[in-house]
Write a protein that holds these residues in place. Structure first.
Motif, PDB file in Angstrom:
ATOM      1  N   SER A 163       0.719  -0.978  -0.447  1.00  0.00           N
ATOM      2  CA  SER A 163       0.048   0.120  -0.069  1.00  0.00           C
ATOM      3  C   SER A 163       0.530   1.420   0.132  1.00  0.00           C
ATOM      4  O   SER A 163       1.753   1.016   0.474  1.00  0.00           O
ATOM      5  CB  SER A 163      -1.009  -0.338   0.924  1.00  0.00           C
ATOM      6  N   GLY A 164      -0.227   2.606  -0.802  1.00  0.00           N
ATOM      7  CA  GLY A 164       1.264   3.523  -0.506  1.00  0.00           C
ATOM      8  C   GLY A 164       0.249   4.937  -1.208  1.00  0.00           C
ATOM      9  O   GLY A 164      -0.642   4.333  -1.594  1.00  0.00           O
ATOM     10  N   THR A 165       0.569   5.635  -0.204  1.00  0.00           N
ATOM     11  CA  THR A 165      -0.627   6.739  -0.492  1.00  0.00           C
ATOM     12  C   THR A 165       0.444   8.044  -0.416  1.00  0.00           C
ATOM     13  O   THR A 165       1.781   8.006  -0.468  1.00  0.00           O
ATOM     14  CB  THR A 165      -0.552   7.057   1.366  1.00  0.00           C
ATOM     15  N   TYR A 166      -0.026   8.649  -1.297  1.00  0.00           N
ATOM     16  CA  TYR A 166       0.519   9.915  -2.004  1.00  0.00           C
ATOM     17  C   TYR A 166      -0.441  11.812  -1.764  1.00  0.00           C
ATOM     18  O   TYR A 166      -1.162  11.707  -1.564  1.00  0.00           O
ATOM     19  CB  TYR A 166       0.432   9.880  -3.714  1.00  0.00           C
ATOM     20  N   GLU A 167       0.705  12.500  -1.487  1.00  0.00           N
ATOM     21  CA  GLU A 167       0.327  14.025  -1.523  1.00  0.00           C
ATOM     22  C   GLU A 167      -0.413  13.959  -2.903  1.00  0.00           C
ATOM     23  O   GLU A 167      -0.253  14.101  -3.403  1.00  0.00           O
ATOM     24  CB  GLU A 167       1.470  15.040  -1.671  1.00  0.00           C
ATOM     25  N   ARG A 168      -2.355  14.628  -2.343  1.00  0.00           N
ATOM     26  CA  ARG A 168      -3.142  14.890  -3.751  1.00  0.00           C
ATOM     27  C   ARG A 168      -2.544  16.305  -4.717  1.00  0.00           C
ATOM     28  O   ARG A 168      -3.539  16.343  -5.555  1.00  0.00           O
ATOM     29  CB  ARG A 168      -4.581  14.196  -3.833  1.00  0.00           C
ATOM     30  N   SER A 169      -2.316  17.409  -3.415  1.00  0.00           N
ATOM     31  CA  SER A 169      -2.485  18.302  -3.703  1.00  0.00           C
ATOM     32  C   SER A 169      -1.214  19.093  -3.438  1.00  0.00           C
ATOM     33  O   SER A 169      -0.325  19.188  -2.508  1.00  0.00           O
ATOM     34  CB  SER A 169      -3.939  19.138  -3.709  1.00  0.00           C
ATOM     35  N   GLY A 170      -1.799  20.386  -4.231  1.00  0.00           N
ATOM     36  CA  GLY A 170      -0.447  20.999  -3.796  1.00  0.00           C
ATOM     37  C   GLY A 170       1.215  21.105  -4.084  1.00  0.00           C
ATOM     38  O   GLY A 170       1.017  20.241  -5.141  1.00  0.00           O
ATOM     39  N   GLN A 173       3.442  20.088  -3.252  1.00  0.00           N
ATOM     40  CA  GLN A 173       4.457  18.566  -3.237  1.00  0.00           C
ATOM     41  C   GLN A 173       3.130  17.516  -3.605  1.00  0.00           C
ATOM     42  O   GLN A 173       3.663  16.197  -3.390  1.00  0.00           O
ATOM     43  CB  GLN A 173       4.527  18.599  -1.486  1.00  0.00           C
ATOM     44  N   LYS A 174       2.462  17.830  -4.778  1.00  0.00           N
ATOM     45  CA  LYS A 174       1.934  16.512  -5.513  1.00  0.00           C
ATOM     46  C   LYS A 174       2.530  15.297  -5.550  1.00  0.00           C
ATOM     47  O   LYS A 174       3.359  15.964  -6.703  1.00  0.00           O
ATOM     48  CB  LYS A 174       0.551  17.146  -6.413  1.00  0.00           C
ATOM     49  N   GLY A 175       1.573  14.533  -5.600  1.00  0.00           N
ATOM     50  CA  GLY A 175       2.760  13.389  -5.841  1.00  0.00           C
ATOM     51  C   GLY A 175       3.515  12.688  -4.875  1.00  0.00           C
ATOM     52  O   GLY A 175       4.680  11.864  -5.542  1.00  0.00           O
ATOM     53  N   THR A 176       4.312  13.540  -3.781  1.00  0.00           N
ATOM     54  CA  THR A 176       4.793  13.395  -3.407  1.00  0.00           C
ATOM     55  C   THR A 176       4.515  11.723  -1.746  1.00  0.00           C
ATOM     56  O   THR A 176       3.635  11.904  -1.998  1.00  0.00           O
ATOM     57  CB  THR A 176       5.239  14.635  -1.922  1.00  0.00           C
ATOM     58  N   PRO A 177       5.638  10.579  -2.401  1.00  0.00           N
ATOM     59  CA  PRO A 177       4.885   9.532  -1.136  1.00  0.00           C
ATOM     60  C   PRO A 177       4.465  10.054   0.493  1.00  0.00           C
ATOM     61  O   PRO A 177       5.799  11.203   0.697  1.00  0.00           O
ATOM     62  CB  PRO A 177       6.013   9.086  -1.594  1.00  0.00           C
ATOM     63  N   ARG A 178       3.933   9.981   1.057  1.00  0.00           N
ATOM     64  CA  ARG A 178       3.919   9.977   1.942  1.00  0.00           C
ATOM     65  C   ARG A 178       3.761   8.770   3.197  1.00  0.00           C
ATOM     66  O   ARG A 178       4.023   8.685   4.575  1.00  0.00           O
ATOM     67  CB  ARG A 178       1.946  10.299   2.493  1.00  0.00           C
ATOM     68  N   ASP A 179       3.088   7.679   2.454  1.00  0.00           N
ATOM     69  CA  ASP A 179       3.317   6.304   3.616  1.00  0.00           C
ATOM     70  C   ASP A 179       3.814   5.207   2.301  1.00  0.00           C
ATOM     71  O   ASP A 179       2.863   4.972   1.098  1.00  0.00           O
ATOM     72  CB  ASP A 179       2.759   6.123   3.869  1.00  0.00           C
ATOM     73  N   TYR A 180       4.685   4.152   2.562  1.00  0.00           N
ATOM     74  CA  TYR A 180       4.776   3.001   1.675  1.00  0.00           C
ATOM     75  C   TYR A 180       5.331   2.476   2.734  1.00  0.00           C
ATOM     76  O   TYR A 180       6.024   1.765   3.895  1.00  0.00           O
ATOM     77  CB  TYR A 180       6.478   3.532   1.203  1.00  0.00           C
ATOM     78  N   ALA A 181       4.055   0.873   2.798  1.00  0.00           N
ATOM     79  CA  ALA A 181       3.935  -0.606   3.739  1.00  0.00           C
ATOM     80  C   ALA A 181       3.832  -1.291   3.051  1.00  0.00           C
ATOM     81  O   ALA A 181       3.186  -1.642   1.987  1.00  0.00           O
ATOM     82  CB  ALA A 181       3.000   0.090   5.216  1.00  0.00           C
ATOM     83  N   ALA A 182       4.860  -2.367   3.513  1.00  0.00           N
ATOM     84  CA  ALA A 182       5.271  -3.959   2.697  1.00  0.00           C
ATOM     85  C   ALA A 182       4.387  -5.219   3.886  1.00  0.00           C
ATOM     86  O   ALA A 182       4.763  -4.884   4.863  1.00  0.00           O
ATOM     87  CB  ALA A 182       6.082  -4.697   1.915  1.00  0.00           C
ATOM     88  N   HIS A 183       3.109  -5.528   3.554  1.00  0.00           N
ATOM     89  CA  HIS A 183       2.008  -5.948   4.667  1.00  0.00           C
ATOM     90  C   HIS A 183       3.441  -7.902   4.110  1.00  0.00           C
ATOM     91  O   HIS A 183       2.205  -8.522   3.271  1.00  0.00           O
ATOM     92  CB  HIS A 183       1.069  -6.139   4.148  1.00  0.00           C
ATOM     93  N   ILE A 184       3.493  -8.337   5.131  1.00  0.00           N
ATOM     94  CA  ILE A 184       4.356  -9.668   4.268  1.00  0.00           C
ATOM     95  C   ILE A 184       4.120 -10.774   5.988  1.00  0.00           C
ATOM     96  O   ILE A 184       3.003 -10.700   6.776  1.00  0.00           O
ATOM     97  CB  ILE A 184       5.880  -9.423   4.948  1.00  0.00           C
ATOM     98  N   THR A 185       3.929 -12.096   6.016  1.00  0.00           N
ATOM     99  CA  THR A 185       3.583 -13.246   6.832  1.00  0.00           C
ATOM    100  C   THR A 185       5.303 -13.902   6.174  1.00  0.00           C
ATOM    101  O   THR A 185       6.041 -13.904   5.299  1.00  0.00           O
ATOM    102  CB  THR A 185       2.648 -13.931   5.728  1.00  0.00           C
ATOM    103  N   TYR A 186       5.926 -13.766   7.601  1.00  0.00           N
ATOM    104  CA  TYR A 186       7.010 -14.644   7.651  1.00  0.00           C
ATOM    105  C   TYR A 186       7.320 -15.485   8.633  1.00  0.00           C
ATOM    106  O   TYR A 186       6.675 -15.457   9.595  1.00  0.00           O
ATOM    107  CB  TYR A 186       8.156 -13.663   7.579  1.00  0.00           C
ATOM    108  N   ARG A 187       9.061 -16.392   8.816  1.00  0.00           N
ATOM    109  CA  ARG A 187       9.056 -16.619   9.791  1.00  0.00           C
ATOM    110  C   ARG A 187      10.024 -17.219   9.713  1.00  0.00           C
ATOM    111  O   ARG A 187      10.625 -17.578   8.876  1.00  0.00           O
ATOM    112  CB  ARG A 187       7.613 -18.284   9.122  1.00  0.00           C
ATOM    113  N   ASP A 188      10.758 -16.834  10.920  1.00  0.00           N
ATOM    114  CA  ASP A 188      12.363 -16.763  11.286  1.00  0.00           C
ATOM    115  C   ASP A 188      13.068 -18.139  10.746  1.00  0.00           C
ATOM    116  O   ASP A 188      14.637 -18.034  10.141  1.00  0.00           O
ATOM    117  CB  ASP A 188      13.183 -16.778  12.484  1.00  0.00           C
ATOM    118  N   GLU A 189      12.750 -19.516  11.016  1.00  0.00           N
ATOM    119  CA  GLU A 189      13.304 -20.287  10.852  1.00  0.00           C
ATOM    120  C   GLU A 189      12.017 -21.277   9.985  1.00  0.00           C
ATOM    121  O   GLU A 189      10.909 -21.110   9.685  1.00  0.00           O
ATOM    122  CB  GLU A 189      14.153 -21.743  11.881  1.00  0.00           C
TER     123      GLU A 189
END
Length: 599
Positions: free
Chosen positions: A287-294, A296-312
């Motif tokens: 998921s990624g959100t961006y500035e819509r106006s102003g 800084q339009k188009g500047t990324p506000r948040d990048y998030a990679a949602h994962i499922t993992y295990r250490d072993e």
């Protein structure tokens, strides 16, 4: 002819015997036979092969000692540190292959004259070049040679005891003196107790007690120098055993931490595949959100990679979210989120109607609005007559297309109006030649572009659900969907924690060596000529300290309850002498002086 008097020229027997005996008893070194070698470390070279070998050994040892003294001098260490800082400049100005391979290749194409010269000088891989490594290793050895001897000096100073009191304490930069009726032993015992209470290291010597404070200054010096060695060792181990790799993962796909899974990978010289952490993860969504106006339009506000993992491999699966500067921490590795883009999902059918390819099209962003270059290579393809052939697609993916701008560039990084603009080629991809190829580049030298009936280059802009039908019944390409991808960097540097601890300890040690003042205090109590005890108190700072007279005055005030001054008596500069002129008559205010001036 005149006779020669032999008795005048020949020594007497007694003189000859005395001379021989004196020669045997002489301690002067006997003259060595051989050739003197001016300016050499080997000294006189004796004749013969053995003499030459002995001289050569002494010469080699002498030059080795001289080179070591030069290398471990502070002057050479500072010079190497300056050279190392200069050597990092090309690494910042010239694209590095280990950081961005595509950018380095593009720079080489644009500078065909300088590229071969830079390549021979190792400027495209500065930090792994021979000359940079030589400077780093020499600096490492030089600092070790500088630090280790000084470390032992600091250890000796840290273990040292306060020195004996000087004979004339009144010549110290800060001193005080007064007379008291208390016994000298009582005064010295009270002074020792007072100094210990004020955390002075005390030492009794004769008629005086010495105290020294500020040993943490030497401890700070020692900690600082030891921390430098820890940092150097940590940096070296981090470079030798480090591993760093990148991987592009599309939503729904996964990654296992093995060498074959990486898109690019580099490691230290002592790294082995067994050192990799056995973890794995799946990219559930991005998921990624961006500035819509102003502005800084188009500047990324948040990048998030949602994962499922295990250490072993047999461990439990857990949910996690990786963001920029918020990596996933495994047992020995960190997984960083470093990039994001879109992956168009397409299905390619050949001339017989069979599926030749289905999956995501690799795409690389070209600008901040995520206009991507897209390349698809289809090697398992047959035309309408069943003949084996190759297909190649090349173009751009545009998340937000606005034809009113007159360009095919994206106007916003989000999927507001996505289009996949492609053209198609047929011929030989060259994938069977054995030469490695980039999946993001299409070599069209042995391929022909599809043309329309009127002879124009065949190209089409597709939205999700559209189908591109190739001319002459060559097949179709269907735009199925759009998925997002994320690029991850997996880093494993074993020396990071030690380097951080060394840096913090170095700062603490440096602060202690700069702000803690080393000072000495002596208290002498002797019986004067009039039977009264003369108390002398003096202090000396190892460095300039404006607080030394104040501290000495406080010590004198605290000592007076156990050694009260004689009422109406004036202090004297000499034990048992006459009262000194110009001193205060207040018995509660001893004559404290600083820099030779009475206070």
């Amino acid at each position: 002819m005149a006779k020669t008097d032999s008795s005048a020229s020949a020594p007497a027997p007694e003189e000859s015997d005395a001379g021989a005996a004196g020669a045997r008893m002489s301690t002067a070194p006997a003259e060595e036979g051989g050739q003197a070698m001016p300016g050499s470390f080997g000294g006189v070279r004796a004749p013969g092969a053995l003499g030459w070998l002995a001289w050569s050994g002494r010469e080699a040892v002498g030059w080795t000692r001289w080179l070591w003294r030069q290398l471990t001098s502070m002057r050479v260490a500072l010079l190497l540190l300056f050279l190392l800082s200069l050597a990092t400049i090309p690494g910042s100005l010239v694209p590095q292959t280990g950081v961005d391979q595509l950018k380095a290749e593009q720079w080489q194409k644009e500078h065909e004259t300088l590229a071969p010269i830079y390549d021979k000088l190792g400027l495209f891989h500065v930090y792994s070049s021979v000359w940079f490594s030589a400077i780093y290793i020499l600096l490492f050895v030089s600092l070790i040679g500088c630090i280790v001897p000084r470390t032992w000096q600091f250890v000796g100073q840290l273990r040292g005891r306060p020195p004996a009191a000087p004979r004339r304490l009144t010549r110290m930069p800060a001193h005080a003196t007064w007379r008291t009726e208390a016994e000298p032993e009582q005064v010295l015992a009270a002074a020792a107790k007072l100094l210990k209470r004020r955390r002075f290291r005390t030492e009794a010597s004769g008629d005086a007690v010495g105290g020294e404070k500020g040993y943490l200054r030497e401890a700070g010096n020692l900690l600082f120098h030891v921390s430098l060695i820890v940092m150097l060792v940590a940096f070296a181990s981090g470079q030798l055993w480090k591993s760093e790799g990148g991987k592009l993962v599309v939503e729904g796909d996964g990654f296992a931490n093995t060498l074959t899974q990486y898109d690019d990978f580099k490691a230290g010289s002592l790294f082995s595949a067994d050192d990799l952490d056995p973890f794995e993860f799946d990219l559930d969504s991005f998921s990624g959100t961006y500035e819509r106006s102003g502005p800084q339009k188009g500047t990324p506000r948040d990048y998030a990679a949602h994962i499922t993992y295990r250490d072993e491999p047999d461990g439990p699966r857990r949910k996690a979210t990786i963001k920029v500067n918020e990596p996933l921490q495994t047992s020995r590795s960190k997984v960083y989120l470093i990039g994001h883009g879109y992956a168009p999902i397409v299905t390619v059918r050949d001339g017989k109607g069979d599926i030749a390819f289905r999956g995501p099209v690799p795409s690389l962003p070209l600008d901040s609005n995520v206009t991507e270059t897209s390349v698809l290579k289809v090697g398992d393809y047959r035309d309408k007559d069943g003949n084996k052939d190759d297909l190649g697609f090349q173009g751009n993916f545009v998340p937000t297309l606005d034809l009113r701008t007159g360009t095919m560039l994206s106007q916003f990084p989000a999927l507001d109006n996505p289009r996949l603009v492609l053209t198609a080629y047929r011929g030989s991809l060259g994938i069977d030649s054995g030469v490695p190829q980039s999946i993001y580049q299409l070599d069209t030298r042995k391929m022909k572009q599809f043309r329309t009936k009127d002879g124009k280059a065949f190209a089409q802009a597709l939205k999700v659900g559209d189908t591109m039908t190739l001319p002459d019944g060559a097949g179709t390409l269907h735009f199925d969907a759009i998925k997002e991808w994320a690029t991850f960097q997996v880093s494993q540097k074993p020396g990071n924690e030690a380097a951080l601890a060394g840096a913090v300890a170095a700062l603490v040690g440096l602060a202690g060596s700069l702000f803690i003042q080393r000072r000495r205090v002596w208290v002498r109590a002797v019986r004067g000529a009039d039977g009264r005890t003369v108390v002398e108190l003096a202090g000396l700072g190892r460095s300039e300290s404006a607080r030394l007279p104040e501290e000495l005055a406080a010590l004198a005030a605290d000592l007076q309850p156990d050694a009260p001054p004689v009422a109406g008596d004036e202090p004297s500069d000499e034990p048992g002498g006459e009262p000194a002129e110009g001193l205060t008559e207040d018995p509660a205010a001893p004559a404290a002086t600083s820099e030779g001036a009475r206070a």
